[in-house]
Design a protein around this motif. Structure first.
Motif, PDB file in Angstrom:
ATOM      1  N   ALA A 136      84.490  -4.680   4.623  1.00  0.00           N
ATOM      2  CA  ALA A 136      84.914  -4.554   6.015  1.00  0.00           C
ATOM      3  C   ALA A 136      86.349  -4.050   6.099  1.00  0.00           C
ATOM      4  O   ALA A 136      86.649  -3.097   6.818  1.00  0.00           O
ATOM      5  N   LEU A 137      87.233  -4.674   5.325  1.00  0.00           N
ATOM      6  CA  LEU A 137      88.637  -4.257   5.361  1.00  0.00           C
ATOM      7  C   LEU A 137      88.793  -2.825   4.865  1.00  0.00           C
ATOM      8  O   LEU A 137      89.571  -2.035   5.394  1.00  0.00           O
ATOM      9  N   MET A 138      88.023  -2.511   3.828  1.00  0.00           N
ATOM     10  CA  MET A 138      88.115  -1.174   3.257  1.00  0.00           C
ATOM     11  C   MET A 138      87.645  -0.129   4.274  1.00  0.00           C
ATOM     12  O   MET A 138      88.236   0.936   4.398  1.00  0.00           O
ATOM     13  N   SER A 139      86.592  -0.479   5.009  1.00  0.00           N
ATOM     14  CA  SER A 139      86.116   0.449   6.034  1.00  0.00           C
ATOM     15  C   SER A 139      87.173   0.631   7.108  1.00  0.00           C
ATOM     16  O   SER A 139      87.434   1.741   7.558  1.00  0.00           O
ATOM     17  N   LEU A 140      87.815  -0.480   7.474  1.00  0.00           N
ATOM     18  CA  LEU A 140      88.789  -0.423   8.559  1.00  0.00           C
ATOM     19  C   LEU A 140      90.020   0.391   8.181  1.00  0.00           C
ATOM     20  O   LEU A 140      90.584   1.097   9.009  1.00  0.00           O
ATOM     21  N   PHE A 141      90.449   0.299   6.910  1.00  0.00           N
ATOM     22  CA  PHE A 141      91.717   0.943   6.541  1.00  0.00           C
ATOM     23  C   PHE A 141      91.575   2.132   5.614  1.00  0.00           C
ATOM     24  O   PHE A 141      92.567   2.698   5.179  1.00  0.00           O
ATOM     25  N   ALA A 142      90.345   2.505   5.271  1.00  0.00           N
ATOM     26  CA  ALA A 142      90.199   3.712   4.452  1.00  0.00           C
ATOM     27  C   ALA A 142      89.138   4.649   5.022  1.00  0.00           C
ATOM     28  O   ALA A 142      89.428   5.812   5.300  1.00  0.00           O
ATOM     29  N   PHE A 143      87.940   4.124   5.245  1.00  0.00           N
ATOM     30  CA  PHE A 143      86.860   5.038   5.641  1.00  0.00           C
ATOM     31  C   PHE A 143      86.946   5.416   7.114  1.00  0.00           C
ATOM     32  O   PHE A 143      86.904   6.583   7.462  1.00  0.00           O
ATOM     33  N   TYR A 144      87.108   4.386   7.972  1.00  0.00           N
ATOM     34  CA  TYR A 144      87.244   4.716   9.385  1.00  0.00           C
ATOM     35  C   TYR A 144      88.457   5.627   9.633  1.00  0.00           C
ATOM     36  O   TYR A 144      88.322   6.650  10.309  1.00  0.00           O
ATOM     37  N   PRO A 145      89.640   5.305   9.091  1.00  0.00           N
ATOM     38  CA  PRO A 145      90.784   6.193   9.344  1.00  0.00           C
ATOM     39  C   PRO A 145      90.547   7.625   8.853  1.00  0.00           C
ATOM     40  O   PRO A 145      91.000   8.570   9.487  1.00  0.00           O
ATOM     41  N   ALA A 146      89.827   7.754   7.741  1.00  0.00           N
ATOM     42  CA  ALA A 146      89.566   9.106   7.235  1.00  0.00           C
ATOM     43  C   ALA A 146      88.731   9.889   8.247  1.00  0.00           C
ATOM     44  O   ALA A 146      89.027  11.047   8.558  1.00  0.00           O
ATOM     45  N   VAL A 147      87.705   9.229   8.795  1.00  0.00           N
ATOM     46  CA  VAL A 147      86.861   9.893   9.793  1.00  0.00           C
ATOM     47  C   VAL A 147      87.650  10.133  11.081  1.00  0.00           C
ATOM     48  O   VAL A 147      87.605  11.223  11.662  1.00  0.00           O
ATOM     49  N   ALA A 148      88.421   9.108  11.488  1.00  0.00           N
ATOM     50  CA  ALA A 148      89.196   9.238  12.720  1.00  0.00           C
ATOM     51  C   ALA A 148      90.228  10.351  12.609  1.00  0.00           C
ATOM     52  O   ALA A 148      90.491  11.074  13.569  1.00  0.00           O
ATOM     53  N   THR A 149      90.810  10.488  11.404  1.00  0.00           N
ATOM     54  CA  THR A 149      91.780  11.557  11.204  1.00  0.00           C
ATOM     55  C   THR A 149      91.122  12.903  11.455  1.00  0.00           C
ATOM     56  O   THR A 149      91.674  13.759  12.148  1.00  0.00           O
ATOM     57  N   PHE A 150      89.928  13.055  10.928  1.00  0.00           N
ATOM     58  CA  PHE A 150      89.211  14.317  11.129  1.00  0.00           C
ATOM     59  C   PHE A 150      88.959  14.550  12.619  1.00  0.00           C
ATOM     60  O   PHE A 150      89.234  15.614  13.169  1.00  0.00           O
ATOM     61  N   TRP A 151      88.453  13.541  13.270  1.00  0.00           N
ATOM     62  CA  TRP A 151      88.150  13.623  14.703  1.00  0.00           C
ATOM     63  C   TRP A 151      89.402  14.022  15.491  1.00  0.00           C
ATOM     64  O   TRP A 151      89.386  14.953  16.278  1.00  0.00           O
ATOM     65  N   HIS A 152      90.503  13.315  15.244  1.00  0.00           N
ATOM     66  CA  HIS A 152      91.728  13.586  16.004  1.00  0.00           C
ATOM     67  C   HIS A 152      92.343  14.932  15.679  1.00  0.00           C
ATOM     68  O   HIS A 152      93.119  15.469  16.463  1.00  0.00           O
ATOM     69  N   SER A 153      91.989  15.453  14.498  1.00  0.00           N
ATOM     70  CA  SER A 153      92.558  16.757  14.135  1.00  0.00           C
ATOM     71  C   SER A 153      91.901  17.878  14.935  1.00  0.00           C
ATOM     72  O   SER A 153      92.344  19.013  14.898  1.00  0.00           O
ATOM     73  N   LEU A 154      90.831  17.542  15.666  1.00  0.00           N
ATOM     74  CA  LEU A 154      90.107  18.559  16.441  1.00  0.00           C
ATOM     75  C   LEU A 154      90.569  18.613  17.895  1.00  0.00           C
ATOM     76  O   LEU A 154      90.042  19.388  18.689  1.00  0.00           O
ATOM     77  N   PHE A 155      91.514  17.751  18.260  1.00  0.00           N
ATOM     78  CA  PHE A 155      91.964  17.710  19.649  1.00  0.00           C
ATOM     79  C   PHE A 155      93.417  18.138  19.783  1.00  0.00           C
ATOM     80  O   PHE A 155      94.189  18.019  18.845  1.00  0.00           O
ATOM     81  N   THR A 156      93.768  18.627  20.993  1.00  0.00           N
ATOM     82  CA  THR A 156      95.169  18.977  21.224  1.00  0.00           C
ATOM     83  C   THR A 156      95.959  17.705  21.457  1.00  0.00           C
ATOM     84  O   THR A 156      95.400  16.636  21.695  1.00  0.00           O
ATOM     85  N   ARG A 157      97.260  17.866  21.413  1.00  0.00           N
ATOM     86  CA  ARG A 157      98.136  16.738  21.629  1.00  0.00           C
ATOM     87  C   ARG A 157      98.163  16.429  23.123  1.00  0.00           C
ATOM     88  O   ARG A 157      98.427  17.309  23.935  1.00  0.00           O
ATOM     89  N   THR A 176     101.338  12.941  29.128  1.00  0.00           N
ATOM     90  CA  THR A 176     100.986  12.172  30.319  1.00  0.00           C
ATOM     91  C   THR A 176     100.413  13.080  31.402  1.00  0.00           C
ATOM     92  O   THR A 176      99.570  12.664  32.183  1.00  0.00           O
ATOM     93  N   ARG A 177     100.893  14.329  31.437  1.00  0.00           N
ATOM     94  CA  ARG A 177     100.391  15.218  32.484  1.00  0.00           C
ATOM     95  C   ARG A 177      99.120  15.943  32.057  1.00  0.00           C
ATOM     96  O   ARG A 177      98.229  16.178  32.847  1.00  0.00           O
ATOM     97  N   ARG A 178      99.088  16.319  30.776  1.00  0.00           N
ATOM     98  CA  ARG A 178      97.895  17.032  30.300  1.00  0.00           C
ATOM     99  C   ARG A 178      97.180  16.194  29.252  1.00  0.00           C
ATOM    100  O   ARG A 178      97.710  16.004  28.163  1.00  0.00           O
ATOM    101  N   PRO A 179      96.019  15.673  29.577  1.00  0.00           N
ATOM    102  CA  PRO A 179      95.298  14.892  28.565  1.00  0.00           C
ATOM    103  C   PRO A 179      94.857  15.810  27.422  1.00  0.00           C
ATOM    104  O   PRO A 179      94.761  17.028  27.606  1.00  0.00           O
ATOM    105  N   SER A 180      94.615  15.183  26.269  1.00  0.00           N
ATOM    106  CA  SER A 180      94.243  16.015  25.127  1.00  0.00           C
ATOM    107  C   SER A 180      92.831  16.542  25.300  1.00  0.00           C
ATOM    108  O   SER A 180      91.959  15.853  25.834  1.00  0.00           O
ATOM    109  N   VAL A 181      92.619  17.768  24.885  1.00  0.00           N
ATOM    110  CA  VAL A 181      91.284  18.370  25.001  1.00  0.00           C
ATOM    111  C   VAL A 181      90.806  18.831  23.636  1.00  0.00           C
ATOM    112  O   VAL A 181      91.603  19.035  22.718  1.00  0.00           O
TER     113      VAL A 181
END
Lengths: 282, 297
Positions: free
Chosen positions: B25-46, B49-54
């Protein structure tokens, strides 16, 4: 014929010459290797400001240490580091023992696939995932806490791997004997496997302590107060060149922070080197 | 009877999962999930407050590749790896051969080599400051003795990265030494005797007998050195901060800077993905190479 004859006496003398060169080479390299420590010690003992000429006439002084000691809450940082290292090690020992035991002695569906995933974590460095891990720690409300620094390291793939190897090498007969005496699974783990893996635990503990005592980037990111900051982060803030602190003072601060670990190393030298060895050979 | 065995098996499987669960569980939370989340977030703009990320697809990656800093940092890291890995391995091997030879004060020599390993990189950087300080530092004192001009080792682009590299080599060589030391101790002394009788000199023996026998260790050390060339960047914070003009900036430091100084997490995420990809390739190579030696059973 000629070459054979002339090489005979040479051959007997050459090894000695080799030995002399070996010794000289080894010593020179050793001196070079500890020279940063030696020079820093020298600098720390010089009056600050007079700096660094290798002038042996200036009297040695401890004023830099006194100044450094008073300038920064070292004792607090030291306590933070000790707490942090203990917390991480405790977490690692519990989690890795249980998981290592599971992978070593239980058959369950998907075990081997999961184990490959665990090994993969050896390469997904926590250092690289700082951005997301920072977000997670913040969401959990653990920012600027010892647990926040330590939690990402507790499920150590490395520890699981080491302990699994150690448990696998325990003869099954020992386990069976314990079971006949009525031990539960937890009893078997505690009475048979853990004692058998003692040297591995010691090795792992030393490596873990040294690693997390020295860790910097992650604690830098998830701390922002003197109440949680470990020594490394404290030292980096203190030593920042833009603060204009001079090199004698920086050296004194550096020596002060590394002294506990250095002393521990000099006392337990053999164990340390053995530990790193045992832990390194996967 | 069969049913009993079946039941017992299932109970054991459940028990096994339960034992592994907390760590997983801990490993998923701090290694596998972040790896996937990093990929996901790398696909969005910054988002602001005025312009949400797209959703931006691979735009962030394109931005990285067209950013001149990316080229600089990537090349710096390649040089960093390309120099620190072979040089550290060379020193590690030399140290191990010497620390294994019968020389006086051997244990002193051994600990001298190993000491940098147990120091924090931050402290190591501070120790080396004293070497690199222009004019007053140890190096300039020595070169100055021979009439050379003082050099701003850390402050000029030509020497900043090299100065960083030297510290890394100093820090990791002694660590790698112990693996060679361990390997050397498993090599039977008869081999050396046999080689001598065959008329092989010392150099031939080292090259033709020792080095091949040490190959598994070299692979192991090589992989570790490769990981270190991504990971070991703490000294940048003290010595150069990646400067001057990015001359000594390495990838992980750049990621840190993007994320925590400029708060540009999407680009930091994209860069992180590239690093993970590289590390993944290293992992595959390691598993392939090591499979022959150790069996993960």
């Amino acid at each position: 014929m000629n070459t054979l004859v002339s090489s005979m006496p040479n051959k007997r003398r050459l090894p000695d010459l080799d030995k002399v060169f070996d010794a000289i080479g080894a010593w020179v390299l050793a001196l070079v290797w500890i020279s940063p420590l030696l020079f820093a010690t020298w600098a720390a003992l010089q009056p600050s400001g007079t700096a660094l000429g290798l002038d042996f006439s200036t009297p040695l002084t401890f004023e830099n240490f006194v100044y450094v000691w008073n300038a920064v809450p070292w004792l607090g940082y030291f306590a933070n580091t000790v707490i942090l290292v203990t917390l991480i090690l405790a977490g690692q020992l519990v989690l890795c023992t249980l998981a290592g035991f599971a992978f070593a002695r239980f058959e369950f569906k998907g075990r081997d696939t999961v184990f490959i995933l665990v090994l993969l974590q050896l390469f997904i460095l926590p250092e690289v995932l700082i951005v997301e891990n920072y977000a997670i720690i913040s969401k959990l409300g653990l920012f600027d806490t010892a647990l926040g620094i330590g939690l990402p390291y507790m499920a150590s793939a490395f520890g699981i791997f080491l302990l699994r190897q150690a448990f696998k090498s325990v003869p099954l007969e020992l386990e069976e004997a314990a079971r006949i005496e009525g031990c539960s699974w937890m009893g078997v783990l505690w009475k048979v496997y853990v004692p058998a893996a003692k040297p591995v635990y010691l090795a792992y503990a030393l490596v873990s302590i040294a690693t997390h005592w020295n860790n910097f980037l992650w604690p830098l990111i998830v701390t922002n107060s003197p109440d949680t900051r470990p020594l490394t982060v404290g030292l980096s803030l203190f030593g920042a060149p833009e603060t204009g602190v001079d090199i004698s003072v920086i050296s004194a601060a550096t020596l002060m922070t590394i002294l506990p670990l250095l002393v521990a190393f000099l006392i337990f030298q053999r164990q340390f080197i053995q530990a790193f060895l045992r832990a390194g050979i996967r | 009877m069969n049913e009993m065995a079946q039941l017992k098996k299932r109970r054991l499987a459940l028990y096994g999962w339960m034992l592994a669960a907390p760590a997983l569980a801990l490993m998923s939370l701090f290694a596998f999930y972040p790896a996937v989340a990093t990929f996901w977030h790398s696909l969005f703009t910054r988002g602001t407050t005025r312009r949400p990320s797209v959703f931006a697809g691979f735009e962030n990656y394109g931005d990285l590749f067209s950013d001149p800093t990316f080229a600089t940092v990537a090349i710096n890291n390649l040089i960093y790896a390309g120099v620190t890995i072979p040089v550290s391995i060379f020193f590690a091997l030399a140290m191990a051969l010497w620390a294994n030879a019968h020389i006086p004060a051997r244990s002193f020599v051994r600990s001298a080599y190993f000491t940098p390993t147990i120091l924090p990189m931050i402290a190591a950087a501070n120790l080396w400051l004293f070497f690199y300080t222009p004019d007053l530092g140890v190096i300039d004192q020595i070169t100055g003795f021979f009439g050379a001009e003082p050099t701003n080792w850390l402050g000029q682009p030509q020497t900043a990265l090299a100065s960083i590299i030297v510290v890394t080599i100093w820090k990791e060589s002694g660590f790698f030494m112990i693996f060679y030391l361990a390997a050397l101790q498993t090599i039977p002394p008869d081999l050396r005797e046999a080689a001598r009788i065959e008329g092989a000199g010392r150099w031939t023996y080292t090259r033709r007998v020792l080095l091949p026998l040490l190959m598994p260790t070299t692979i192991f050390v090589f992989v570790n050195a490769m990981i270190n060339s991504v990971k070991l960047i703490d000294h940048l914070f003290i010595l150069t901060k990646g400067g001057p003009n990015n001359a000594s900036k390495l990838i992980l430091y750049w990621i840190w800077e993007m994320a925590f100084s400029y708060f540009d997490t999407p680009h930091a995420a994209a860069m992180t993905m590239l690093v993970l990809l590289t590390l993944g390739i290293v992992a595959v190579i390691q598993f392939r190479l090591v499979e022959k030696r150790t069996h993960y059973r």
